[in-house]
Design a protein around this motif. Structure first.
Motif, PDB file in Angstrom:
ATOM      1  N   ASP A 926       0.856  -1.192   0.000  1.00  0.00           N
ATOM      2  CA  ASP A 926       0.000   0.000   0.000  1.00  0.00           C
ATOM      3  C   ASP A 926       0.897   1.249   0.000  1.00  0.00           C
ATOM      4  O   ASP A 926       2.119   1.144   0.007  1.00  0.00           O
ATOM      5  CB  ASP A 926      -0.937  -0.009   1.218  1.00  0.00           C
ATOM      6  CG  ASP A 926      -0.159   0.146   2.513  1.00  0.00           C
ATOM      7  OD1 ASP A 926       1.082   0.257   2.455  1.00  0.00           O
ATOM      8  OD2 ASP A 926      -0.779   0.144   3.580  1.00  0.00           O
ATOM      9  N   ASP A 927       0.281   2.446   0.018  1.00  0.00           N
ATOM     10  CA  ASP A 927       1.093   3.637  -0.244  1.00  0.00           C
ATOM     11  C   ASP A 927       1.935   4.104   0.940  1.00  0.00           C
ATOM     12  O   ASP A 927       2.638   5.088   0.831  1.00  0.00           O
ATOM     13  CB  ASP A 927       0.216   4.784  -0.762  1.00  0.00           C
ATOM     14  CG  ASP A 927      -0.905   5.102   0.206  1.00  0.00           C
ATOM     15  OD1 ASP A 927      -0.935   4.477   1.292  1.00  0.00           O
ATOM     16  OD2 ASP A 927      -1.751   5.955  -0.110  1.00  0.00           O
ATOM     17  N   THR A 928       1.882   3.415   2.066  1.00  0.00           N
ATOM     18  CA  THR A 928       2.755   3.820   3.173  1.00  0.00           C
ATOM     19  C   THR A 928       3.682   2.685   3.584  1.00  0.00           C
ATOM     20  O   THR A 928       4.368   2.790   4.594  1.00  0.00           O
ATOM     21  CB  THR A 928       1.911   4.215   4.396  1.00  0.00           C
ATOM     22  OG1 THR A 928       1.005   3.132   4.664  1.00  0.00           O
ATOM     23  CG2 THR A 928       1.132   5.480   4.140  1.00  0.00           C
ATOM     24  N   PHE A 929       3.662   1.609   2.844  1.00  0.00           N
ATOM     25  CA  PHE A 929       4.445   0.415   3.182  1.00  0.00           C
ATOM     26  C   PHE A 929       4.023  -0.156   4.532  1.00  0.00           C
ATOM     27  O   PHE A 929       4.809  -0.773   5.223  1.00  0.00           O
ATOM     28  CB  PHE A 929       5.957   0.713   3.197  1.00  0.00           C
ATOM     29  CG  PHE A 929       6.588   0.538   1.842  1.00  0.00           C
ATOM     30  CD1 PHE A 929       6.893  -0.723   1.366  1.00  0.00           C
ATOM     31  CD2 PHE A 929       6.839   1.618   1.030  1.00  0.00           C
ATOM     32  CE1 PHE A 929       7.459  -0.892   0.109  1.00  0.00           C
ATOM     33  CE2 PHE A 929       7.399   1.462  -0.228  1.00  0.00           C
ATOM     34  CZ  PHE A 929       7.705   0.196  -0.687  1.00  0.00           C
ATOM     35  N   GLU A 930       2.752   0.094   4.882  1.00  0.00           N
ATOM     36  CA  GLU A 930       2.256  -0.492   6.135  1.00  0.00           C
ATOM     37  C   GLU A 930       1.936  -1.959   5.897  1.00  0.00           C
ATOM     38  O   GLU A 930       2.247  -2.821   6.706  1.00  0.00           O
ATOM     39  CB  GLU A 930       0.963   0.215   6.576  1.00  0.00           C
ATOM     40  CG  GLU A 930       1.100   1.717   6.781  1.00  0.00           C
ATOM     41  CD  GLU A 930       1.668   2.049   8.143  1.00  0.00           C
ATOM     42  OE1 GLU A 930       1.331   1.337   9.092  1.00  0.00           O
ATOM     43  OE2 GLU A 930       2.448   3.020   8.238  1.00  0.00           O
ATOM     44  N   ARG A 931       1.252  -2.215   4.750  1.00  0.00           N
ATOM     45  CA  ARG A 931       0.790  -3.595   4.508  1.00  0.00           C
ATOM     46  C   ARG A 931       1.325  -4.088   3.182  1.00  0.00           C
ATOM     47  O   ARG A 931       1.412  -3.349   2.205  1.00  0.00           O
ATOM     48  CB  ARG A 931      -0.749  -3.637   4.432  1.00  0.00           C
ATOM     49  CG  ARG A 931      -1.398  -3.223   5.721  1.00  0.00           C
ATOM     50  CD  ARG A 931      -2.906  -3.408   5.793  1.00  0.00           C
ATOM     51  NE  ARG A 931      -3.539  -4.103   4.708  1.00  0.00           N
ATOM     52  CZ  ARG A 931      -4.350  -3.523   3.820  1.00  0.00           C
ATOM     53  NH1 ARG A 931      -4.542  -2.218   3.865  1.00  0.00           N
ATOM     54  NH2 ARG A 931      -4.955  -4.236   2.882  1.00  0.00           N
ATOM     55  N   CYS A 932       1.669  -5.367   3.176  1.00  0.00           N
ATOM     56  CA  CYS A 932       2.021  -5.997   1.911  1.00  0.00           C
ATOM     57  C   CYS A 932       0.732  -6.616   1.378  1.00  0.00           C
ATOM     58  O   CYS A 932       0.123  -7.481   2.019  1.00  0.00           O
ATOM     59  CB  CYS A 932       3.073  -7.069   2.144  1.00  0.00           C
ATOM     60  SG  CYS A 932       3.493  -7.901   0.633  1.00  0.00           S
ATOM     61  N   LEU A 933       0.261  -6.137   0.207  1.00  0.00           N
ATOM     62  CA  LEU A 933      -1.052  -6.556  -0.284  1.00  0.00           C
ATOM     63  C   LEU A 933      -0.992  -7.933  -0.944  1.00  0.00           C
ATOM     64  O   LEU A 933      -1.917  -8.721  -0.841  1.00  0.00           O
ATOM     65  CB  LEU A 933      -1.575  -5.526  -1.290  1.00  0.00           C
ATOM     66  CG  LEU A 933      -1.584  -4.086  -0.752  1.00  0.00           C
ATOM     67  CD1 LEU A 933      -1.993  -3.120  -1.834  1.00  0.00           C
ATOM     68  CD2 LEU A 933      -2.533  -3.965   0.437  1.00  0.00           C
ATOM     69  N   LYS A 934       0.100  -8.195  -1.639  1.00  0.00           N
ATOM     70  CA  LYS A 934       0.149  -9.462  -2.367  1.00  0.00           C
ATOM     71  C   LYS A 934       1.602  -9.771  -2.700  1.00  0.00           C
ATOM     72  O   LYS A 934       2.395  -8.858  -2.917  1.00  0.00           O
ATOM     73  CB  LYS A 934      -0.660  -9.314  -3.664  1.00  0.00           C
ATOM     74  CG  LYS A 934      -0.876 -10.620  -4.401  1.00  0.00           C
ATOM     75  CD  LYS A 934      -2.127 -10.590  -5.251  1.00  0.00           C
ATOM     76  CE  LYS A 934      -2.369 -11.977  -5.820  1.00  0.00           C
ATOM     77  NZ  LYS A 934      -3.441 -12.021  -6.774  1.00  0.00           N
ATOM     78  N   THR A 935       1.961 -11.044  -2.734  1.00  0.00           N
ATOM     79  CA  THR A 935       3.304 -11.393  -3.220  1.00  0.00           C
ATOM     80  C   THR A 935       3.175 -12.428  -4.320  1.00  0.00           C
ATOM     81  O   THR A 935       2.244 -13.253  -4.315  1.00  0.00           O
ATOM     82  CB  THR A 935       4.191 -11.994  -2.107  1.00  0.00           C
ATOM     83  OG1 THR A 935       3.540 -13.150  -1.593  1.00  0.00           O
ATOM     84  CG2 THR A 935       4.444 -11.008  -0.999  1.00  0.00           C
ATOM     85  N   TYR A 936       4.084 -12.371  -5.264  1.00  0.00           N
ATOM     86  CA  TYR A 936       4.142 -13.371  -6.338  1.00  0.00           C
ATOM     87  C   TYR A 936       5.522 -13.992  -6.282  1.00  0.00           C
ATOM     88  O   TYR A 936       6.523 -13.275  -6.332  1.00  0.00           O
ATOM     89  CB  TYR A 936       3.976 -12.695  -7.706  1.00  0.00           C
ATOM     90  CG  TYR A 936       2.696 -11.922  -7.880  1.00  0.00           C
ATOM     91  CD1 TYR A 936       1.536 -12.557  -8.345  1.00  0.00           C
ATOM     92  CD2 TYR A 936       2.649 -10.555  -7.605  1.00  0.00           C
ATOM     93  CE1 TYR A 936       0.360 -11.829  -8.510  1.00  0.00           C
ATOM     94  CE2 TYR A 936       1.478  -9.836  -7.768  1.00  0.00           C
ATOM     95  CZ  TYR A 936       0.338 -10.483  -8.223  1.00  0.00           C
ATOM     96  OH  TYR A 936      -0.817  -9.782  -8.393  1.00  0.00           O
ATOM     97  N   ALA A 937       5.590 -15.317  -6.194  1.00  0.00           N
ATOM     98  CA  ALA A 937       6.900 -15.964  -6.246  1.00  0.00           C
ATOM     99  C   ALA A 937       7.121 -16.410  -7.689  1.00  0.00           C
ATOM    100  O   ALA A 937       6.212 -16.949  -8.321  1.00  0.00           O
ATOM    101  CB  ALA A 937       6.924 -17.167  -5.318  1.00  0.00           C
ATOM    102  N   ILE A 938       8.298 -16.150  -8.205  1.00  0.00           N
ATOM    103  CA  ILE A 938       8.602 -16.548  -9.582  1.00  0.00           C
ATOM    104  C   ILE A 938       9.042 -18.015  -9.541  1.00  0.00           C
ATOM    105  O   ILE A 938      10.159 -18.314  -9.129  1.00  0.00           O
ATOM    106  CB  ILE A 938       9.736 -15.650 -10.153  1.00  0.00           C
ATOM    107  CG1 ILE A 938       9.391 -14.180  -9.971  1.00  0.00           C
ATOM    108  CG2 ILE A 938      10.030 -15.990 -11.587  1.00  0.00           C
ATOM    109  CD1 ILE A 938       8.274 -13.662 -10.822  1.00  0.00           C
TER     110      ILE A 938
END
Length: 1340
Positions: A926-938
């Motif tokens: 999100d725009d404050t680096f408070e929450r990681c919304l999603k991760t993708y592992a390659i």
């Protein structure tokens, strides 16, 4: 283990005693706020007399010698001395830099003046031509420059009534200048009969073309136009140093100590003789006057500033005093009171109050003073003299107690013992004398042991021992008071020292850089309470270090201000202040000590800006406080991208080879081939040492770079288009905010930046001439008008460009450490950030320069990427430890853990961020680096079916990330470009080999396939048909350098770097057989033609082994080569082998036994060879270029129709020749796309494609063969020839003559380009002038 970081406390400049009156004039003015502005040493001072406060401008790094006040009287321009001196224009209210003007003057800037509007600034240099330069100072641009005069210029002024006219004066001349366009034209003043031709020291312009000037003999010369109209005789008794014009008239000041006021018609109003006033003295000499209303400021030669109120002119106020000219060495602080005592070569001893910031006592001695000490009770002041004597005075009334002369050489150091009983006096006679204080300074002991002059000494707390340092760098100990030397170091183990001012000893090892001679630190003083040490050195730096600092090269904080050497530094008795004194600048600086706990509160004060950080940039110790560097980053910081030969050196190298090849050029040379090739597709992406170099264009295509090519890839059609303007490795790429233009920067001696259109592939602008070695980072401003670039030179120079005009707006040295990223503030295009190894810097443009400040981050981290956030002061940066740092302005607000291992790339979205790291994870925030919304592992498991290849490993290191068109675009270190759909599936679009050289290349005998093998330890099969993808990959134990398909295409032989080779199934890549008979690299491998019965394996240890494929046995060995083997070819019958070696020998062997054959050249041509990949022999003689000493042809391949020979060489050229290539220096077509060396070239089975691999650039390039008659697409210049052959003709004789005239001026014909980085044996002899003239054909 002592802490090896810099101390957390700091110093703040609080007061400077002194004024620079010597060798300077006109340098003292009232500002609009009625403050006084002047300079001393390297500091601009703004002094408020009402509040008795000083503000400091610290933007210079050497002595300031000139000053001008802007007509609005708020801005000040100051000029300094130095090798690359610059001018700073700064605000006297905020003491911040407004503009920096640099890169024109050398030696120093002697005078400055603003014009009436304040738009232009004129400066005069101290170089031999006394260059005069007119600046548009806000933009940092030079409007005009001209040589000023052959002799010194003392003053320059704009004519305030005629725009664009100036007057300058100096040694025996006055000149009247007019500025027209960008030309400055002078007319010399005519002295005529009216006055003597003499030196003019100062001037002022009046209306009607009248100029008043002050001459060396004390007369005023009045000029009308360029003629001397009249003189005012005897205006002063001797030289008039300063003239100041104001509304009421003119003020002049002279060497006679008088100030005179004149009305507007230069009729005398009044005289103020400062010598006669209370504070006056014989020999007072005025250097600067400023008349403002009813106040007059006067600056004197002896560093005083007087303020005179006109109606009470007999009582001038002395508002500032300093030492007069002469070295200042003596400094002592009172043991109980806030007083400092200084003594100088001007023979005065002065006592300063540190509370009132004033001189409270002064006494003149007979001799120059070199050192001072105050007794422990504060009653006596001892002074050591230059003639070897010393004097003791009573502090109270400065009366003499004793004067003793026991030595002939100067006394350099003296100190009272802590118990007050003895005085130790160290002289340049190599000895220390001990005197008893109570016995009226009777000599009671003598320390002789030093072989050199005494530089420093300290007493022990119990007054029983003395330690000394001497000029030879020895540290000795003596018993007191007898002066017997202590040789047994055991008894010193427990000694505690009352003070520590010595520069030698384990406690202060850290003050020395790792490699340094011993005498450049003049003074140290330890503050035991706060455990800090202050040092003063020859470079004008005051440094704070932790005490004790045991390891050499400790970290420090550094402070500029003194210009040249600082002779002494001492703490005040209560450790509130540090006092430092400058030798040549004879000024006294008082620094407030801000201990650690206060530092936190002090952050709210605007950090005092300096061009050189007041932080430990140079401290080069292996920083224990920095976490271990990540291996990938470590590797990258080591890369230098230096080349032995740059492509831009070629014309010159050819020029040098011309003569010797003139004769052969007369012969008819082989024509270039009719057919050509055109770049069709590249497998590769440069991810291993570059970051954030992959973007979507406006039309949804993908732009990136590899080798020397900018690639625009269309993922719908799986096709590529190329920008071919570069000629060496591209290292960085930035996209314009409108996503239609791209900027790319390359490696090169004078490396260039190209801005090109992704649609038309045409260059819009090429920027050259500023970066050496290469360009490593680029960024466009938000409006797309500016471009910032960072060079690979040692200072990592930052340049800000107006790229459409091709003009440099500002430049500045970036940092000693490597810079990885530069970003321009999207809201304020005058601000930018750079981030890299151990630093993060915040810059703003100031005229032609940039001012940088380090981000305050506590411990220094290496930053890999950075972006601006949602407002102008928010910055987010990714570190090498996996954290995201969140900055506001230059302060670190907080850190967030984002990845395991370095964060290599980040991208700002409208509402949030996306990051990628070495851990192979793409994260959305999100725009404050408070929450990681999603991760993708390659991962391979999520690879979509439409992928154009295979992932080599799960979670590859991510180096570039970009968003657009509903997808995330990812570039990896392994050279893969992937598209991640927001819903999860991953499509692989493009891939190439990983880091490591690619050498092995083979095309399939009847299918559109090829195989490559590289030092990255993989063997890969590629589809050359329009689907352009990697079909298979296999990891190998070792890297490989060669491969070959069997004639039926079912087997594939691979030679490895450890001397072994494999034969694998060409479809499944599974092992069939493997052998390991050699120790050295396998350099070439070939199946015999026809049935492929034999396999020839060439190795670096100069043997060729022949194996029977069916029986898997070695059946023959070819011996007799003297050097490693580079190429192999079979004849059609499979009975004869042709071999090339590294020493350019050609051998023939009979197969399968390997017996050596000698075959005459005429016969070789008749033999029917199955393939031709050799580079030696008469049939390919013409492929070697004129400059073959510098470059190697590494590979060749003959097309199957025997018409065209393709070659690859060390300079990255792919060339096509007409076969056979007989005679030397055949003409060719050449193509640039690979960056350094092309290691292999091969035609496909039907000659429709040419495939090439480039060693270090890791690419596989596919070229479409365009047969004769096909109008060739001129994307590459195929430079026909290296030497223009004489038979070209076609010129009219006059044209030929004109074409051949060589306009070299002999003096300038020496080569200007610096040829750095060429190994000694490759260095080419510089042709003499005569040889070079020989190039003129007419002169033959």
């Amino acid at each position: 283990m002592a802490d090896r970081t810099a101390p957390n406390c700091h110093l703040r400049l609080e007061w400077v005693y002194g004024y620079r009156g010597h060798q300077c004039r006109n340098n003292l003015y009232y500002t609009a706020a009625k403050e006084i502005v002047y300079f001393v040493a390297g500091v601009g001072v703004v002094y408020n007399t009402r509040e008795h406060k000083q503000k400091f401008y610290l933007g210079h790094n050497d002595d300031i010698i000139s000053l001008a006040l802007h007509p609005e009287r708020v801005l000040v321009a100051t000029g300094q001395v130095g090798k690359e001196p610059y001018i700073c224009v700064w605000d006297s209210y905020t003491v911040q830099t407004v503009s920096i003007l640099k890169d024109v003057h050398t030696h120093g800037i002697a005078c400055l003046a603003f014009d009436l509007e304040g738009q232009c600034l004129v400066s005069v240099g101290l170089d031999s031509k006394n260059t005069i330069c007119v600046w548009d100072w806000r933009r940092g641009k030079v409007l005009a420059a001209a040589p000023g005069h052959t002799d010194r210029i003392f003053d320059i002024s704009w004519d305030l009534y005629q725009p664009s006219k100036l007057v300058s004066c100096g040694v025996k001349h006055i000149k009247f200048w007019s500025l027209c366009g960008n030309a400055l034209t002078p007319k010399r003043g005519v002295f005529g009969k009216t006055g003597d031709l003499q030196t003019i020291l100062c001037l002022a312009c009046a209306k009607d073309e009248v100029t008043y000037s002050g001459a060396l003999n004390g007369d005023i010369y009045v000029w009308k136009g360029i003629n001397l109209m009249r003189t005012v005789q005897g205006a002063h008794g001797s030289g008039i140093f300063s003239m100041n014009a104001c509304e009421e008239g003119f003020a002049t000041g002279g060497r006679d100590g008088c100030v005179r006021l004149w009305d507007l018609n230069f009729k005398p109003i009044t005289v103020i003789d400062l010598r006669e006033t209370d504070q006056g003295y014989k020999g007072l000499s005025v250097r600067s006057v400023c008349w403002r209303g009813d106040h007059i400021l006067v600056g004197t030669q002896d560093s005083e500033i007087f303020e005179v109120v006109v109606h009470d002119r007999n009582k001038p106020f002395l508002i500032m005093q300093g030492h007069c000219e002469g070295e200042l060495w003596a400094l002592a602080l009172h043991p109980t009171k806030p007083l400092a005592m200084t003594g100088s070569d001007d023979r005065s001893v002065r006592i300063w109050s540190l509370i009132d910031h004033a001189l409270i006592a002064r006494c003149n001695m007979e001799e120059p003073i070199r050192c001072a000490a105050v007794s422990t009770d504060g009653i006596h002041l001892a002074l050591g003299m230059k003639d070897g004597s010393f004097t003791v005075l009573r502090v109270r009334d400065m009366t003499e107690v004793v004067h003793i002369k026991d030595r002939k050489e100067a006394i350099h150091e003296l100190k009272y013992s802590p118990d007050g009983a003895h005085l130790a006096v160290g002289s340049n006679d190599n000895s220390v004398d001990i005197y008893g204080v109570v016995q009226r300074y009777k000599k009671v002991g003598e320390c002789i042991g030093s072989s050199s002059f005494i530089t420093h000494m300290d007493w022990s707390t119990d007054s029983k021992y003395l330690q000394t340092n001497d000029g030879s760098g020895r540290r000795l100990f003596y018993r007191m008071p007898s002066g017997k030397e202590v040789t047994n170091r055991e008894e010193l183990k427990l000694v505690q020292w009352a003070s520590w001012t010595c520069v030698l000893g384990p406690e202060v090892n850290g003050i020395w850089p790792k490699y340094s001679d011993i005498n450049d630190i003049n003074s140290v003083d330890a503050n035991y309470n706060n455990q800090v040490l202050v040092t003063a050195d020859d470079y004008g730096l005051v440094k704070l270090l932790r005490y004790p600092c045991v390891k050499k090269g400790a970290k420090f904080k550094k402070y500029l201000g003194h210009s040249a050497h600082i002779t002494n530094a001492r703490w005040s008795h209560d450790y509130q202040w540090v006092i430092t004194i400058g030798g040549a600048d004879h000024s006294v600086f008082q620094w407030k000590f801000v201990p650690e706990r206060k530092s936190k509160e002090a952050l709210h004060i605007a950090p005092q800006e300096t061009l050189a950080d007041s932080n430990s940039e140079e401290s080069d110790s292996d920083q224990s406080d920095v976490p271990e560097m990540d291996s990938e980053i470590e590797q990258e910081t080591q890369l230098t991208y230096r080349r032995q030969v740059y492509k831009e050196d070629l014309p010159q190298l050819k020029e040098q080879c011309k003569e010797k090849h003139r004769a052969t050029a007369m012969k008819k040379r082989e024509r270039a081939p009719g057919s050509g090739v055109k770049l069709h597709f590249i497998h590769g992406y440069r991810g291993y040492d570059c970051r954030s170099n992959l973007f979507y264009t406006q039309t949804g295509e993908i732009v990136y770079h590899v080798a020397a090519v900018g690639v625009v890839y269309n993922r719908q059609q799986n096709t590529q288009r190329f920008y071919m303007g570069h000629d060496d490795d591209i290292l960085c790429l930035a996209i314009h905010p409108l996503k239609d233009f791209v900027a790319t920067g390359q490696v090169g001696r004078d490396s260039s930046i190209h801005i090109w259109d992704t649609e038309t592939l045409k260059p819009m602008s090429v920027l050259k001439g500023f970066h050496q070695l290469g360009v490593c980072a680029l960024d466009f401003s938000a409006d797309g008008k500016r471009l910032a670039s960072v060079g690979l030179d040692d200072n990592h120079t930052i340049v800000l460009w107006d790229w459409r005009k091709g003009e440099k707006l500002s430049a500045m040295r970036g940092s000693k450490d490597k810079i990885f990223v530069v970003k321009i503030n999207p809201y304020l295009p005058d601000k930018l950030i750079t981030a890299g190894v151990k630093h993060m810097k915040f810059w703003h443009k100031a005229g032609g320069g940039l001012i940088g400040r380090k981000g305050n981050m506590g411990k220094t981290e290496t930053m890999m990427c950075a972006v601006y956030g949602w407002s102008e002061e928010m910055v987010f940066s990714g570190t090498c430890t996996g954290d995201i740092c969140i900055w506001r302005d230059m302060f670190l607000m907080k850190t967030v853990k984002a990845h395991d291992g370095p964060v290599f790339s980040m991208h700002a979205l409208e509402k949030g961020f996306v990051t990628g790291g070495k851990d192979g994870i793409v994260a959305l925030w999100d725009d404050t680096f408070e929450r990681c919304l999603k991760t993708y592992a390659i991962k391979r498991a999520v690879l979509a079916p439409g992928s154009k290849g295979l992932l080599l490993e799960d979670n590859p290191s991510i180096r570039a990330i970009s968003l657009g068109h509903g997808h995330i675009l990812v570039g990896t270190k392994n050279g893969e470009i992937l598209e991640v759909d927001k819903s999860g599936p991953i499509t692989l679009l493009v891939q190439g080999h990983m880091e490591g050289e690619v050498w092995g290349l083979a095309t399939h005998p009847h299918l559109p396939l090829c195989a490559t093998v590289s030092d990255d330890k993989t063997l890969r099969i590629w589809d050359l048909s329009p689907s352009h993808c990697m079909l298979a990959v296999r990891k190998l134990r070792k890297g490989g350098r060669c491969c070959c398909f069997s004639p039926d295409g079912k087997a594939l032989a691979v030679g490895l770097n450890d001397g072994s080779f494999l034969i694998v199934n060409a479809d499944t890549l599974e092992d069939l057989v493997s052998f390991h008979h050699r120790k050295d690299i396998i350099s070439d491998i070939r199946f015999s033609p026809g049935a492929g019965k034999y396999l020839a394996v060439a190795s670096g240890d100069s043997f060729v082994d022949i194996y029977n494929v069916m029986s898997s046995k070695r059946v023959g060995v070819c011996k007799g080569c003297l050097n490693y083997i580079t190429h192999l070819d079979w004849d059609k019958r499979g009975k004869l082998l042709q071999v090339n070696t590294g020493a350019k020998e050609q051998f023939f062997f009979e197969a399968p036994r390997g017996k050596r054959q000698t075959i005459p050249a005429t016969e070789v041509e008749k033999i029917d060879w199955s393939t031709w990949t050799c580079v030696l022999g008469t049939s390919v003689e013409g492929i070697w270029p004129v400059i073959s000493e510098v470059t190697e042809v590494t590979a060749a391949c003959l097309s199957n129709d025997r018409k065209v020979l393709a070659t690859g060489d060390d300079l990255g050229y792919v060339k096509l020749f007409r076969y056979p290539v007989k005679g030397k220096y055949a003409k060719f077509k050449r193509y640039v796309a690979h960056s350094t060396h092309v290691t292999n070239v091969r035609w496909t089975h039907d000659d429709s494609l040419l495939v090439s691999v480039g060693g270090g650039d890791t690419c596989l390039m596919i070229w479409a063969h365009e047969p004769e008659g096909h109008r060739e697409f001129k994307q590459c210049d195929s430079e026909e020839s290296d030497i223009e052959s004489e038979d070209d003709g076609g010129y009219d004789s006059d044209v030929t003559r004109e074409n051949e005239i060589n306009y070299t001026i002999k003096a300038l014909s020496t080569n200007m380009r610096p040829m750095t980085g060429v190994k000694p044996h490759l260095q080419l002899k510089e042709p003499s002038v005569d040889e070079r003239q020989g190039v003129v054909r007419g002169s033959r």
